[in-house]
Design an enzyme around this catalytic site. Structure first.
Site, PDB file in Angstrom:
ATOM      1  CD  GLU A  60      -1.701  -2.429   1.420  1.00 15.29           C
ATOM      2  OE1 GLU A  60      -0.546  -2.657   1.856  1.00 15.29           O
ATOM      3  OE2 GLU A  60      -2.539  -3.329   1.230  1.00 15.29           O
ATOM      4  CG  HIS A 129     -11.255  -6.764   6.978  1.00 16.69           C
ATOM      5  ND1 HIS A 129     -10.419  -7.508   7.780  1.00 16.69           N
ATOM      6  CD2 HIS A 129     -10.824  -6.971   5.711  1.00 16.69           C
ATOM      7  CE1 HIS A 129      -9.538  -8.147   7.031  1.00 16.69           C
ATOM      8  NE2 HIS A 129      -9.757  -7.835   5.767  1.00 16.69           N
TER       9      HIS A 129
END
Ligand SMILES: Cc1ncc(C[n+]2csc(CCOP(=O)(O)OP(=O)(O)O)c2C)c(N)n1
Ligand SMILES: [Mg+2]
Lengths: 327, 332
Positions: A60, A129
């Site tokens: 990322e 999440h």
């Protein structure tokens, strides 16, 4: 007007951008062959090819940073990060580079980068999440932060963001992708700094954004049946905040409830509440109330997750406590 | 411990040889002046000097053209000078003046010059590597001839971004030259105390890119190695990792008491001072005499004095402009 889902609206906007500007490309984990973790970019690899729909390794920080570099080099990258939790691995590039380069270079550089990511809970994805960290991003000068709550905004915000000279972060609530709505694909790109009144009312202002808009509108409906006319303000832009729109509504209703799926402490809800008290204290007939997530890592079990997230009844109750009983 | 010079190559032409010496001397004297200005409290904040490492920046920069994009670290004064940024705006930047190369917003660690494609000094260790990968992607997708040159230290090799960036650049065959200036220390932590594998050039192979290591005290060797690396990258072969083995003679920053290494070690390395080494060679080749050396010194001294004068004379950015460069105007 075309009927489509929130997911299809983002895809339609991506397609329009990719077709109309050769500098635009999409990159992120599984955006190509897989079709996107939320199937947003499904079919785009076939249409635009691997040069412009780029699957990245799980890195990322580096593909976000590469987006910054590509923007500096004259392209218009759209970076997809699967979820806001994973974006934390790119926080260095976001805060230290994307947000600073214009200023740090004395105005020589600008970073026309668009970053999209899913946010929020409600799908039993547990503690890694399900967070709503967009408020952290809204803390950062040098970037714009948007959150789409409707299908039309899912479409319009992306196109509006691509016209900006500086980094724009767009948050898409993971529960909204199947939401259906209407999109005017011929409309001008959205002016992305304005909040939208989603329901008018004179008794109390319910301020919210993104995944909480649905719950807030439900609450407004229940309140209406109880004789309380709630105004629902969808912030859309979390940075900059449309403070004038917030103040205008509060000037009318004299009461405000902020509904924010993030944790309460140090939240965007706290910022909004502070602004109202700083700038509209005399308009207020009651303290600003907040409905936020419980301060717990998100649990997996459905009943616990539901207990942790803002609930319609909580919004109703918070509003009722602010509005004096009629009659 | 000091790597031997491996450049016994042909004698360069006189003009170019003197140019390289001048470039290194400009950096040396600029840095000495910066240290002086820091002690006079004209310069504040962090100041990281490049003294001892001049041959790496100057040698490597010879491989790049104005089309190429340069990314550097907070120890970037030498790279900026070697890239052609004039000394005055660099000194002014450190003074915090509006005439600085970043209008006083960046200071010593954040020099920028868009026109010269100098994309900045980055002070988060490893943070510049992804940017360089993206700049290279922009070159490739727009079918432009440029490459991205990315300077970083041995400390950055421990960061995840180093590994991610090498992998991504190699995977996408991007025109990046990763230039690791291995001065054997990350602040006070010696290479062997932060890397299990101390051969940095060996870290490229697992990611599928070629690499080499070169004596960073030998400006001609660095130049030759960088040109080779650049030729490989320009030919469309993907990225290259070049390790430049060097040493910093000064402390990490002006705030560093330099307690983690011995005086003897520093003195040993100073015997391989890149300027002295190169000067000796030029004299041996008959390319430099005392008069030419004195002339060079005087010219560089004049340039540095002028840079200080420029910095002193520059105005401060009005505080009313504080928020001017946070965000650009919205589209019309
Ligand atoms: C991510 C990060 N961690 C820590 C620091 C503090 N720090 C600044 S320079 C430095 C050492 C870096 O060493 P190296 O990469 O070898 O570069 P050098 O200073 O030797 O040129 C450290 C630890 C930082 N700036 N960024
Ligand atoms: Mg080092």
């Amino acid at each position: 007007m075309t009927k489509m889902t929130y997911r299809e609206a983002v895809r339609a906007a991506l397609r329009k951008a990719l077709r109309s500007d050769p500098r635009v490309f999409l990159m992120g984990e599984d955006v190509g062959r897989y079709g996107g973790a939320f199937a947003v970019s499904h079919g785009l690899l076939e249409e635009f090819g691997p040069e412009r729909i780029r699957d990245t390794p799980l890195s990322e920080s580096t593909f976000l940073g590469a987006g910054i570099g590509a923007a500096l080099g004259g392209l218009r990258p759209i970076v997809e990060i699967m979820t806001v939790n994973f974006s934390l691995l790119a926080m260095d590039q976001i805060l230290n580079n994307a947000a600073t380069l214009r200023h740090m270079s004395g105005g020589q550089l600008n970073v026309p980068l668009v970053v999209r990511m899913a946010t929020g809970g409600g799908r039993q994805m547990a503690a890694q999440h399900s967070n709503s960290l967009e408020g952290w991003y809204a803390h950062i000068p040098g970037i714009r932060v948007l959150a789409s709550a409707t299908v039309a905004d899912a479409y319009g915000m992306l196109l509006g963001a691509l016209r900006q000279p500086d980094p724009v972060f767009i948050f898409e609530h993971a529960t909204l992708y199947p939401l259906e709505g209407e999109v005017d694909e011929s409309a001008e790109p959205l002016e992305i700094t304005r909040a939208a009144v989603r329901r008018s009312g004179g008794d109390v202002t319910l301020i919210t954004y993104c995944g909480s808009l649905g719950k807030t509108l439900q609450a407004a409906e229940i309140l209406a049946q109880a004789g309380i006319a709630a105004e629902v303000l969808d912030l859309r832009s979390l940075r900059p905040l449309d403070t004038p729109a917030i103040l205008a509504s509060v000037a009318k209703t004299h009461r405000a409830v902020v509904v924010d799926e993030a944790w309460r402490t140090g939240s965007l809800a706290a910022e909004i509440s502070a602004r109202i008290m700083e700038q509209a204290f005399d308009d207020l007939d009651a303290p600003v109330a907040r409905v936020c997530s419980a301060e717990v890592p998100m649990p997996y079990a459905k009943h616990l997750e539901t207990a942790a997230l803002p609930k319609v009844e909580e919004i109703v109750r918070a509003a009722q406590e602010l509005v004096p009983r009629h009659g | 411990m000091c790597p031997a010079s491996n450049s016994d190559g042909p004698m360069p032409d006189r003009e170019h040889a003197l140019f390289l010496l001048r470039e290194m001397l400009r950096i040396r004297r600029f840095e000495e002046k910066a240290a002086e200005m820091y002690s006079l409290q004209k310069i504040h904040g962090f100041l990281h000097l490049y003294i001892g490492e001049e041959a790496t920046g100057v040698g490597a920069m010879q491989a790049f053209t104005p089309d190429d994009a340069i990314v550097a670290t907070y120890r970037e004064h030498g790279h900026a000078l070697a890239r052609g940024l004039p000394a005055g705006p660099l000194m002014a930047e450190m003074f915090g003046k509006a005439t600085g190369c970043s209008r006083g917003h960046g200071g010593s660690m954040h020099f920028f010059d868009k026109a010269r494609r100098f994309y900045g000094g980055y002070a988060i260790v490893g943070g510049g590597l992804p940017i360089a990968v993206g700049l290279a992607l922009a070159e490739k997708l727009q079918k432009r001839p440029g490459v991205a040159a990315c300077f970083f230290g041995d400390g950055a090799v421990a960061e995840g971004e180093f590994h991610e960036a090498l992998n991504l650049a190699a995977l996408w065959k991007l025109p990046v030259i990763f230039l690791c200036e291995n001065n054997l220390y990350a602040m006070g932590t010696a290479l062997a105390r932060h890397q299990a594998q101390t051969d940095i050039s060996a870290k490229a192979a697992p990611y599928g890119l070629p690499s080499s290591a070169v004596d960073g005290m030998d400006v001609l060797a660095v130049k030759a190695a960088a040109q080779q690396a650049a030729a490989f990258v320009r030919a469309g072969n993907g990225p290259y990792l070049l390790e430049l083995r060097t040493y910093r003679f000064r402390a990490h920053s002006m705030a560093d008491p330099d307690l983690y290494r011995t005086k003897e070690e520093i003195e040993e390395w100073k015997k391989r001072d890149p300027l002295a080494l190169f000067e000796a060679r030029l004299r041996a080749w008959g390319l430099l005499d005392d008069a030419a050396r004195a002339r060079l010194e005087a010219e560089v001294a004049a340039e540095i004095e002028e840079a200080v004068r420029f910095a002193e004379a520059g105005p401060w950015e009005p505080a009313e402009n504080l928020l001017a460069d946070v965000q650009g105007p919205p589209p019309s």
